[in-house]
Design a protein around this motif. Sequence first.
Motif, PDB file in Angstrom:
ATOM      1  N   LEU A 284      43.927  18.367  56.431  1.00  0.00           N
ATOM      2  CA  LEU A 284      44.722  18.504  55.212  1.00  0.00           C
ATOM      3  C   LEU A 284      43.852  18.495  53.961  1.00  0.00           C
ATOM      4  CD1 LEU A 284      47.803  16.236  56.013  1.00  0.00           C
ATOM      5  CD2 LEU A 284      47.607  18.727  56.220  1.00  0.00           C
ATOM      6  N   ILE A 285      42.556  18.325  54.155  1.00  0.00           N
ATOM      7  CA  ILE A 285      41.611  18.418  53.043  1.00  0.00           C
ATOM      8  C   ILE A 285      40.895  19.765  53.083  1.00  0.00           C
ATOM      9  CG2 ILE A 285      39.529  17.449  51.996  1.00  0.00           C
ATOM     10  CD1 ILE A 285      40.418  14.728  53.143  1.00  0.00           C
ATOM     11  N   ARG A 286      40.376  20.086  54.253  1.00  0.00           N
ATOM     12  CA  ARG A 286      39.778  21.405  54.475  1.00  0.00           C
ATOM     13  C   ARG A 286      40.017  21.755  55.935  1.00  0.00           C
ATOM     14  NH1 ARG A 286      35.031  24.362  51.473  1.00  0.00           N
ATOM     15  NH2 ARG A 286      34.740  26.112  52.875  1.00  0.00           N
ATOM     16  N   LEU A 287      40.821  22.762  56.163  1.00  0.00           N
ATOM     17  CA  LEU A 287      41.381  23.024  57.484  1.00  0.00           C
ATOM     18  C   LEU A 287      40.312  23.194  58.544  1.00  0.00           C
ATOM     19  CD1 LEU A 287      43.890  23.524  59.188  1.00  0.00           C
ATOM     20  CD2 LEU A 287      43.839  25.922  58.462  1.00  0.00           C
ATOM     21  N   ASN A 288      39.326  24.033  58.305  1.00  0.00           N
ATOM     22  CA  ASN A 288      38.318  24.311  59.334  1.00  0.00           C
ATOM     23  C   ASN A 288      37.424  23.106  59.604  1.00  0.00           C
ATOM     24  OD1 ASN A 288      37.336  25.091  56.600  1.00  0.00           O
ATOM     25  ND2 ASN A 288      35.412  25.428  57.666  1.00  0.00           N
ATOM     26  N   ILE A 289      37.142  22.323  58.568  1.00  0.00           N
ATOM     27  CA  ILE A 289      36.323  21.115  58.745  1.00  0.00           C
ATOM     28  C   ILE A 289      37.066  20.095  59.593  1.00  0.00           C
ATOM     29  CG2 ILE A 289      35.326  19.134  57.548  1.00  0.00           C
ATOM     30  CD1 ILE A 289      33.612  21.597  57.289  1.00  0.00           C
ATOM     31  N   GLY A 290      38.344  19.926  59.332  1.00  0.00           N
ATOM     32  CA  GLY A 290      39.135  18.995  60.131  1.00  0.00           C
ATOM     33  C   GLY A 290      39.241  19.422  61.575  1.00  0.00           C
ATOM     34  N   ALA A 291      39.441  20.736  61.808  1.00  0.00           N
ATOM     35  CA  ALA A 291      39.539  21.238  63.181  1.00  0.00           C
ATOM     36  C   ALA A 291      38.225  21.048  63.925  1.00  0.00           C
ATOM     37  CB  ALA A 291      39.933  22.716  63.161  1.00  0.00           C
ATOM     38  N   SER A 292      37.107  21.321  63.259  1.00  0.00           N
ATOM     39  CA  SER A 292      35.801  21.153  63.911  1.00  0.00           C
ATOM     40  C   SER A 292      35.516  19.683  64.198  1.00  0.00           C
ATOM     41  CB  SER A 292      34.688  21.751  63.038  1.00  0.00           C
ATOM     42  OG  SER A 292      34.535  21.039  61.831  1.00  0.00           O
ATOM     43  N   THR A 293      35.969  18.789  63.319  1.00  0.00           N
ATOM     44  CA  THR A 293      35.790  17.346  63.538  1.00  0.00           C
ATOM     45  C   THR A 293      36.598  16.883  64.741  1.00  0.00           C
ATOM     46  OG1 THR A 293      35.442  16.997  61.165  1.00  0.00           O
ATOM     47  CG2 THR A 293      36.038  15.072  62.484  1.00  0.00           C
ATOM     48  N   LEU A 294      37.825  17.360  64.853  1.00  0.00           N
ATOM     49  CA  LEU A 294      38.670  17.008  66.000  1.00  0.00           C
ATOM     50  C   LEU A 294      38.029  17.472  67.307  1.00  0.00           C
ATOM     51  CD1 LEU A 294      41.507  15.809  66.728  1.00  0.00           C
ATOM     52  CD2 LEU A 294      42.357  18.171  66.703  1.00  0.00           C
ATOM     53  N   LEU A 295      37.516  18.688  67.318  1.00  0.00           N
ATOM     54  CA  LEU A 295      36.848  19.210  68.522  1.00  0.00           C
ATOM     55  C   LEU A 295      35.595  18.417  68.842  1.00  0.00           C
ATOM     56  CD1 LEU A 295      37.208  23.058  67.888  1.00  0.00           C
ATOM     57  CD2 LEU A 295      38.361  21.713  69.651  1.00  0.00           C
ATOM     58  N   ALA A 296      34.804  18.098  67.807  1.00  0.00           N
ATOM     59  CA  ALA A 296      33.564  17.335  68.021  1.00  0.00           C
ATOM     60  C   ALA A 296      33.870  15.961  68.609  1.00  0.00           C
ATOM     61  CB  ALA A 296      32.804  17.193  66.706  1.00  0.00           C
ATOM     62  N   PHE A 297      34.900  15.307  68.089  1.00  0.00           N
ATOM     63  CA  PHE A 297      35.246  13.969  68.585  1.00  0.00           C
ATOM     64  C   PHE A 297      35.648  14.022  70.054  1.00  0.00           C
ATOM     65  CE2 PHE A 297      38.533  10.841  69.563  1.00  0.00           C
ATOM     66  CZ  PHE A 297      37.817   9.671  69.351  1.00  0.00           C
ATOM     67  N   PHE A 298      36.574  14.914  70.399  1.00  0.00           N
ATOM     68  CA  PHE A 298      37.053  14.953  71.776  1.00  0.00           C
ATOM     69  C   PHE A 298      35.977  15.425  72.744  1.00  0.00           C
ATOM     70  CE2 PHE A 298      41.507  14.841  70.086  1.00  0.00           C
ATOM     71  CZ  PHE A 298      41.863  13.688  70.757  1.00  0.00           C
ATOM     72  N   LEU A 299      35.150  16.363  72.329  1.00  0.00           N
ATOM     73  CA  LEU A 299      34.052  16.794  73.195  1.00  0.00           C
ATOM     74  C   LEU A 299      33.096  15.632  73.458  1.00  0.00           C
ATOM     75  CD1 LEU A 299      32.598  19.020  74.733  1.00  0.00           C
ATOM     76  CD2 LEU A 299      31.499  19.718  72.585  1.00  0.00           C
ATOM     77  N   SER A 300      32.834  14.835  72.435  1.00  0.00           N
ATOM     78  CA  SER A 300      31.935  13.679  72.574  1.00  0.00           C
ATOM     79  C   SER A 300      32.470  12.658  73.565  1.00  0.00           C
ATOM     80  CB  SER A 300      31.706  13.023  71.207  1.00  0.00           C
ATOM     81  OG  SER A 300      31.106  13.913  70.307  1.00  0.00           O
ATOM     82  N   ILE A 301      33.755  12.321  73.462  1.00  0.00           N
ATOM     83  CA  ILE A 301      34.275  11.278  74.355  1.00  0.00           C
ATOM     84  C   ILE A 301      34.541  11.835  75.763  1.00  0.00           C
ATOM     85  CG2 ILE A 301      35.201   9.939  72.441  1.00  0.00           C
ATOM     86  CD1 ILE A 301      37.984  10.888  73.175  1.00  0.00           C
ATOM     87  N   ILE A 302      34.790  13.143  75.877  1.00  0.00           N
ATOM     88  CA  ILE A 302      34.898  13.744  77.221  1.00  0.00           C
ATOM     89  C   ILE A 302      33.557  13.636  77.937  1.00  0.00           C
ATOM     90  CG2 ILE A 302      35.082  15.956  78.438  1.00  0.00           C
ATOM     91  CD1 ILE A 302      37.343  16.672  76.475  1.00  0.00           C
ATOM     92  N   ILE A 303      32.469  13.932  77.218  1.00  0.00           N
ATOM     93  CA  ILE A 303      31.129  13.795  77.798  1.00  0.00           C
ATOM     94  C   ILE A 303      30.886  12.341  78.189  1.00  0.00           C
ATOM     95  CG2 ILE A 303      28.659  13.859  77.245  1.00  0.00           C
ATOM     96  CD1 ILE A 303      29.240  16.378  75.597  1.00  0.00           C
ATOM     97  N   ALA A 304      31.298  11.407  77.326  1.00  0.00           N
ATOM     98  CA  ALA A 304      31.113   9.982  77.638  1.00  0.00           C
ATOM     99  C   ALA A 304      31.866   9.595  78.903  1.00  0.00           C
ATOM    100  CB  ALA A 304      31.580   9.136  76.455  1.00  0.00           C
ATOM    101  N   ASP A 305      33.104  10.048  79.044  1.00  0.00           N
ATOM    102  CA  ASP A 305      33.909   9.721  80.230  1.00  0.00           C
ATOM    103  C   ASP A 305      33.294  10.300  81.501  1.00  0.00           C
ATOM    104  OD1 ASP A 305      35.750   8.314  78.761  1.00  0.00           O
ATOM    105  OD2 ASP A 305      37.154   9.987  78.536  1.00  0.00           O
ATOM    106  N   PHE A 306      32.790  11.520  81.429  1.00  0.00           N
ATOM    107  CA  PHE A 306      32.236  12.162  82.627  1.00  0.00           C
ATOM    108  C   PHE A 306      30.870  11.597  82.999  1.00  0.00           C
ATOM    109  CE2 PHE A 306      35.724  15.017  82.228  1.00  0.00           C
ATOM    110  CZ  PHE A 306      35.864  15.619  83.470  1.00  0.00           C
ATOM    111  N   ILE A 307      30.054  11.284  82.005  1.00  0.00           N
ATOM    112  CA  ILE A 307      28.743  10.697  82.305  1.00  0.00           C
ATOM    113  C   ILE A 307      28.914   9.343  82.978  1.00  0.00           C
ATOM    114  CG2 ILE A 307      26.656   9.697  81.271  1.00  0.00           C
ATOM    115  CD1 ILE A 307      26.541  12.707  81.354  1.00  0.00           C
ATOM    116  N   ARG A 308      29.884   8.585  82.521  1.00  0.00           N
ATOM    117  CA  ARG A 308      30.113   7.252  83.078  1.00  0.00           C
ATOM    118  C   ARG A 308      31.057   7.258  84.279  1.00  0.00           C
ATOM    119  NH1 ARG A 308      30.550   4.003  77.288  1.00  0.00           N
ATOM    120  NH2 ARG A 308      28.303   3.639  77.049  1.00  0.00           N
ATOM    121  N   GLN A 309      31.458   8.443  84.685  1.00  0.00           N
ATOM    122  CA  GLN A 309      32.313   8.597  85.878  1.00  0.00           C
ATOM    123  C   GLN A 309      33.576   7.755  85.780  1.00  0.00           C
ATOM    124  OE1 GLN A 309      31.445  10.725  88.821  1.00  0.00           O
ATOM    125  NE2 GLN A 309      30.368  11.509  87.015  1.00  0.00           N
TER     126      GLN A 309
END
Length: 535
Positions: A168-193
């Motif tokens: 709601l501040i800058r649409l593309n920045i918010g969308a990229s932040t959401l993707l970055a966050f979920f990609l990061s924690i998905i990697i964390a979940d898979f690395i730690r099995q």
Amino acid sequence: MNRSRRFFFLLTILVGLCYIFTFRDFQYYLSTGDHGRDLYCAQKTLEGKLPFRDYSWLYGPLMPYYYSLFFKIFGVSVLSANLGVHLLVFLTGVVVFFICAEFISLPLSFIAPLWYWAFRDTEFFHTYNHNGALLAILICLLCAVKYIKKQKNKYIFIACGFSFAAMLIRLNIGASTLLAFFLSIIIADFIRQHPSRGKKALCYLLLSCAVSAGCFFIYYYLLQGLPSYVISQCLPYAKEMRADTTNDFFQILKHFGDLLQNYFLINWNTALLTISILVSLIRCLFYMIDYEEEKRGRDTLFILLSTFFIFIIFTLHEYLGSATPSRHIWLRPLVIITILFLYHFAEKRGPKTIFTPTIKASLVILLVSIGILQWGIYLRIAKSYKTPHHFLQAGKIYITNDKDWIETANKAVDYINKNVPKNDKLFTLPMDTLYNFLTQRDQPTRQLAFLLTMRIPEEQERRVIDDIENNNVNWVLISNRAHSTDPAIGHLGITHQILLYRYIKDNFETVATYGPWEKDPGWITGHAVKILKRK
């Protein structure tokens, strides 16, 4: 919070408050266009107007409400908006401290915000809007590192909330932040099995969809009923509406190389810093492939480095698609966090004979000194401009714009206040709503910018003319940016808005001119205005 952490946290707060106090009445640049638009739109929001619908706006709808709150509390002025910016900068530094305190030593965690405040330079020099999105990005990064450390789901929901705010501040920045966050924690979940990693990934997808849907409905509510050309102006993501430096892949690579050189190889000091970063990074890589080390430690290091790298790349997407210099500014706090994390790891895993307590303390003192010295440079710069010649009277703030710009602005504002009735509307163009804001005279039209990149069709021009007629507008202010040689701005009446320009020429006459009218204007240089009155 233990005693040591509380001490460094309070020290960070103290330094941050000193930063706000130091720069509370100083702003590097003030433009009649970009800053004028932000200020005027926040003022209209305070009056109950809606973004997009009631005034043209090219970012997300949240920040005009934020700055309108400061206008409500502190009064309508540039100074109030500047206080709003510095509160965001202060909070950003505090979040940087908390990010670092999760995984690195407390002295280095204190140095991170100190360096951010010292080296942020002019940061988002062209708008008040983006600092809110930067804060949201870093809160999402904080949630990511907390999730990596504690694996509590509450951090996922907090990150979703701040990603939503960033959209709601800058649409593309918010969308990229959401993707970055979920990609990061998905990697964390898979690395730690994680035993439920598959189900969790599906939940993340659903949460992403929910956040996006909520954002879509807000934008839809504000944009519904508007013509398609207005919607494209409010969401200027089409190629012809962006001020990209280049779209050539190889040119972008060249500019990116220049950027890295400016960050890390501009002098021998940064070259030494770069060498130490590379040594630390190599040490990290060797640690991660050393199977004699404890697996959880190796996994955590890989996850953290991956998270930092993902946030950096996703945050850099605007720059990587355009090479526009102002679009890499988002990186600075992320780069500082990553550098200090690498240094901390090298110190922790390095030879004890080298990293003795005395050496560690000396390095901390050195890093703190660098931050303080840099801060001192900016403090001297700010102090040198706190003179009557650089004080914008109507804005109640000191700026670095040249004296001629300030003289032109002060004289034009003074003329308008003395000659234009308070309730009369003032039509400003091509993009000079700062004068509407400083004089408290409303723009008679919804459209605030008349630049070539706005791609205003003839139908919209006719609507603007109708607004001028229906509101009985007797006064027009036009700046010399109307005949700019900048291809993104265009030459009013020749490259665009021919109908509108002809209408103004036929119905209004010049009654006052301030500044070097014939000079080719820059963003904040060579500024001149003409004030016109209806014939």
